[in-house]
Design a protein around this motif. Sequence first.
Motif, PDB file in Angstrom:
ATOM      1  N   LEU A  11       0.881  -1.156   0.000  1.00  0.00           N
ATOM      2  CA  LEU A  11       0.000   0.000   0.000  1.00  0.00           C
ATOM      3  C   LEU A  11       0.923   1.210   0.000  1.00  0.00           C
ATOM      4  O   LEU A  11       1.773   1.348   0.884  1.00  0.00           O
ATOM      5  CB  LEU A  11      -0.902   0.016   1.235  1.00  0.00           C
ATOM      6  CG  LEU A  11      -1.834   1.214   1.377  1.00  0.00           C
ATOM      7  CD1 LEU A  11      -2.835   1.264   0.212  1.00  0.00           C
ATOM      8  CD2 LEU A  11      -2.570   1.167   2.707  1.00  0.00           C
ATOM      9  N   VAL A  12       0.794   2.063  -1.032  1.00  0.00           N
ATOM     10  CA  VAL A  12       1.764   3.136  -1.254  1.00  0.00           C
ATOM     11  C   VAL A  12       1.060   4.482  -1.339  1.00  0.00           C
ATOM     12  O   VAL A  12       0.010   4.604  -1.958  1.00  0.00           O
ATOM     13  CB  VAL A  12       2.560   2.885  -2.567  1.00  0.00           C
ATOM     14  CG1 VAL A  12       3.602   3.969  -2.798  1.00  0.00           C
ATOM     15  CG2 VAL A  12       3.205   1.505  -2.550  1.00  0.00           C
ATOM     16  N   ASP A  13       1.669   5.485  -0.715  1.00  0.00           N
ATOM     17  CA  ASP A  13       1.219   6.871  -0.818  1.00  0.00           C
ATOM     18  C   ASP A  13       1.947   7.480  -2.007  1.00  0.00           C
ATOM     19  O   ASP A  13       3.166   7.623  -1.991  1.00  0.00           O
ATOM     20  CB  ASP A  13       1.575   7.611   0.467  1.00  0.00           C
ATOM     21  CG  ASP A  13       1.220   9.085   0.451  1.00  0.00           C
ATOM     22  OD1 ASP A  13       1.174   9.692  -0.649  1.00  0.00           O
ATOM     23  OD2 ASP A  13       1.030   9.649   1.534  1.00  0.00           O
ATOM     24  N   LEU A  20       3.171   2.287   2.933  1.00  0.00           N
ATOM     25  CA  LEU A  20       2.545   2.292   4.253  1.00  0.00           C
ATOM     26  C   LEU A  20       2.496   0.899   4.851  1.00  0.00           C
ATOM     27  O   LEU A  20       2.335   0.746   6.055  1.00  0.00           O
ATOM     28  CB  LEU A  20       1.132   2.868   4.155  1.00  0.00           C
ATOM     29  CG  LEU A  20       1.034   4.265   3.548  1.00  0.00           C
ATOM     30  CD1 LEU A  20      -0.418   4.703   3.455  1.00  0.00           C
ATOM     31  CD2 LEU A  20       1.845   5.260   4.359  1.00  0.00           C
ATOM     32  N   GLY A  21       2.629  -0.101   3.992  1.00  0.00           N
ATOM     33  CA  GLY A  21       2.649  -1.484   4.444  1.00  0.00           C
ATOM     34  C   GLY A  21       2.988  -2.392   3.277  1.00  0.00           C
ATOM     35  O   GLY A  21       2.658  -2.081   2.127  1.00  0.00           O
ATOM     36  N   THR A  22       3.680  -3.481   3.568  1.00  0.00           N
ATOM     37  CA  THR A  22       4.057  -4.444   2.537  1.00  0.00           C
ATOM     38  C   THR A  22       3.871  -5.865   3.073  1.00  0.00           C
ATOM     39  O   THR A  22       3.875  -6.077   4.290  1.00  0.00           O
ATOM     40  CB  THR A  22       5.525  -4.281   2.091  1.00  0.00           C
ATOM     41  OG1 THR A  22       6.386  -4.546   3.195  1.00  0.00           O
ATOM     42  CG2 THR A  22       5.803  -2.899   1.537  1.00  0.00           C
ATOM     43  N   LEU A  23       3.743  -6.789   2.142  1.00  0.00           N
ATOM     44  CA  LEU A  23       3.664  -8.205   2.486  1.00  0.00           C
ATOM     45  C   LEU A  23       4.237  -8.982   1.319  1.00  0.00           C
ATOM     46  O   LEU A  23       3.926  -8.702   0.162  1.00  0.00           O
ATOM     47  CB  LEU A  23       2.212  -8.608   2.742  1.00  0.00           C
ATOM     48  CG  LEU A  23       1.936  -9.991   3.326  1.00  0.00           C
ATOM     49  CD1 LEU A  23       2.608 -10.156   4.684  1.00  0.00           C
ATOM     50  CD2 LEU A  23       0.443 -10.206   3.463  1.00  0.00           C
ATOM     51  N   ARG A  73      -3.468  -0.449  -8.427  1.00  0.00           N
ATOM     52  CA  ARG A  73      -4.885  -0.073  -8.262  1.00  0.00           C
ATOM     53  C   ARG A  73      -4.958   1.203  -7.442  1.00  0.00           C
ATOM     54  O   ARG A  73      -4.597   1.233  -6.258  1.00  0.00           O
ATOM     55  CB  ARG A  73      -5.643  -1.189  -7.548  1.00  0.00           C
ATOM     56  CG  ARG A  73      -7.054  -0.795  -7.200  1.00  0.00           C
ATOM     57  CD  ARG A  73      -8.056  -1.627  -7.894  1.00  0.00           C
ATOM     58  NE  ARG A  73      -9.389  -1.098  -7.639  1.00  0.00           N
ATOM     59  CZ  ARG A  73     -10.268  -0.887  -8.584  1.00  0.00           C
ATOM     60  NH1 ARG A  73      -9.978  -1.165  -9.828  1.00  0.00           N
ATOM     61  NH2 ARG A  73     -11.454  -0.425  -8.306  1.00  0.00           N
ATOM     62  N   LEU A  74      -5.383   2.301  -8.070  1.00  0.00           N
ATOM     63  CA  LEU A  74      -5.451   3.582  -7.390  1.00  0.00           C
ATOM     64  C   LEU A  74      -6.641   3.662  -6.457  1.00  0.00           C
ATOM     65  O   LEU A  74      -7.712   3.152  -6.756  1.00  0.00           O
ATOM     66  CB  LEU A  74      -5.518   4.727  -8.393  1.00  0.00           C
ATOM     67  CG  LEU A  74      -4.155   5.208  -8.873  1.00  0.00           C
ATOM     68  CD1 LEU A  74      -3.489   4.204  -9.766  1.00  0.00           C
ATOM     69  CD2 LEU A  74      -4.276   6.545  -9.519  1.00  0.00           C
ATOM     70  N   MET A  75      -6.415   4.300  -5.315  1.00  0.00           N
ATOM     71  CA  MET A  75      -7.448   4.549  -4.315  1.00  0.00           C
ATOM     72  C   MET A  75      -7.452   6.047  -4.073  1.00  0.00           C
ATOM     73  O   MET A  75      -6.410   6.678  -4.106  1.00  0.00           O
ATOM     74  CB  MET A  75      -7.108   3.820  -3.009  1.00  0.00           C
ATOM     75  CG  MET A  75      -6.920   2.334  -3.161  1.00  0.00           C
ATOM     76  SD  MET A  75      -6.246   1.559  -1.665  1.00  0.00           S
ATOM     77  CE  MET A  75      -7.425   2.011  -0.430  1.00  0.00           C
ATOM     78  N   LEU A  82      -3.464   7.146  -2.476  1.00  0.00           N
ATOM     79  CA  LEU A  82      -2.872   5.841  -2.248  1.00  0.00           C
ATOM     80  C   LEU A  82      -3.095   4.921  -3.434  1.00  0.00           C
ATOM     81  O   LEU A  82      -4.035   5.102  -4.202  1.00  0.00           O
ATOM     82  CB  LEU A  82      -3.509   5.189  -1.016  1.00  0.00           C
ATOM     83  CG  LEU A  82      -3.519   5.993   0.281  1.00  0.00           C
ATOM     84  CD1 LEU A  82      -4.297   5.240   1.352  1.00  0.00           C
ATOM     85  CD2 LEU A  82      -2.107   6.276   0.742  1.00  0.00           C
ATOM     86  N   PHE A  83      -2.207   3.915  -3.548  1.00  0.00           N
ATOM     87  CA  PHE A  83      -2.453   2.838  -4.486  1.00  0.00           C
ATOM     88  C   PHE A  83      -2.018   1.517  -3.890  1.00  0.00           C
ATOM     89  O   PHE A  83      -1.119   1.459  -3.050  1.00  0.00           O
ATOM     90  CB  PHE A  83      -1.805   3.085  -5.854  1.00  0.00           C
ATOM     91  CG  PHE A  83      -0.289   3.087  -5.896  1.00  0.00           C
ATOM     92  CD1 PHE A  83       0.427   1.901  -6.050  1.00  0.00           C
ATOM     93  CD2 PHE A  83       0.402   4.279  -5.842  1.00  0.00           C
ATOM     94  CE1 PHE A  83       1.814   1.916  -6.125  1.00  0.00           C
ATOM     95  CE2 PHE A  83       1.789   4.307  -5.921  1.00  0.00           C
ATOM     96  CZ  PHE A  83       2.494   3.112  -6.063  1.00  0.00           C
ATOM     97  N   LEU A  84      -2.710   0.489  -4.322  1.00  0.00           N
ATOM     98  CA  LEU A  84      -2.321  -0.882  -3.995  1.00  0.00           C
ATOM     99  C   LEU A  84      -1.457  -1.375  -5.135  1.00  0.00           C
ATOM    100  O   LEU A  84      -1.804  -1.202  -6.308  1.00  0.00           O
ATOM    101  CB  LEU A  84      -3.555  -1.782  -3.861  1.00  0.00           C
ATOM    102  CG  LEU A  84      -4.392  -1.591  -2.611  1.00  0.00           C
ATOM    103  CD1 LEU A  84      -5.736  -2.293  -2.774  1.00  0.00           C
ATOM    104  CD2 LEU A  84      -3.651  -2.139  -1.402  1.00  0.00           C
TER     105      LEU A  84
END
Length: 111
Positions: A11-13, A20-23, A73-75, A82-84
């Motif tokens: 999850l990226v700004d 913001l978080g990775t897996l 995927r833009l949010m 943010l985008f996934l």
Amino acid sequence: MAIEGAIGVALVDYESGMSLGTLGGGHDLDLEVAGAGNTEVVRAKVRTLESLAIDDSIEDILITLRGQYHLIRLMDRGHGRLFLYLALGRERANLALARHRLRRIESELSV
């Protein structure tokens, strides 16, 4: 990571380029570097739409490599943009299903 073929997700700004978080990921895919790099892809596409005066929004961006799919995927939530980011191995991935699952994850995600 339950999406078939998933290598990693972040999850990226895209204002700051920070994850913001990775897996997932690992030595073959540094998700922090990938997130920052894909920030430039998103910014370029947003600028292009603005330059063309296209009054629409980006749902997702697909980058196809020989062995992988990279799906962005833009949010548009809250104050940040943010985008996934999802990296998939092509040999195991079902791209249509992955896009569907990512759309559902986005709708259920609380940020």
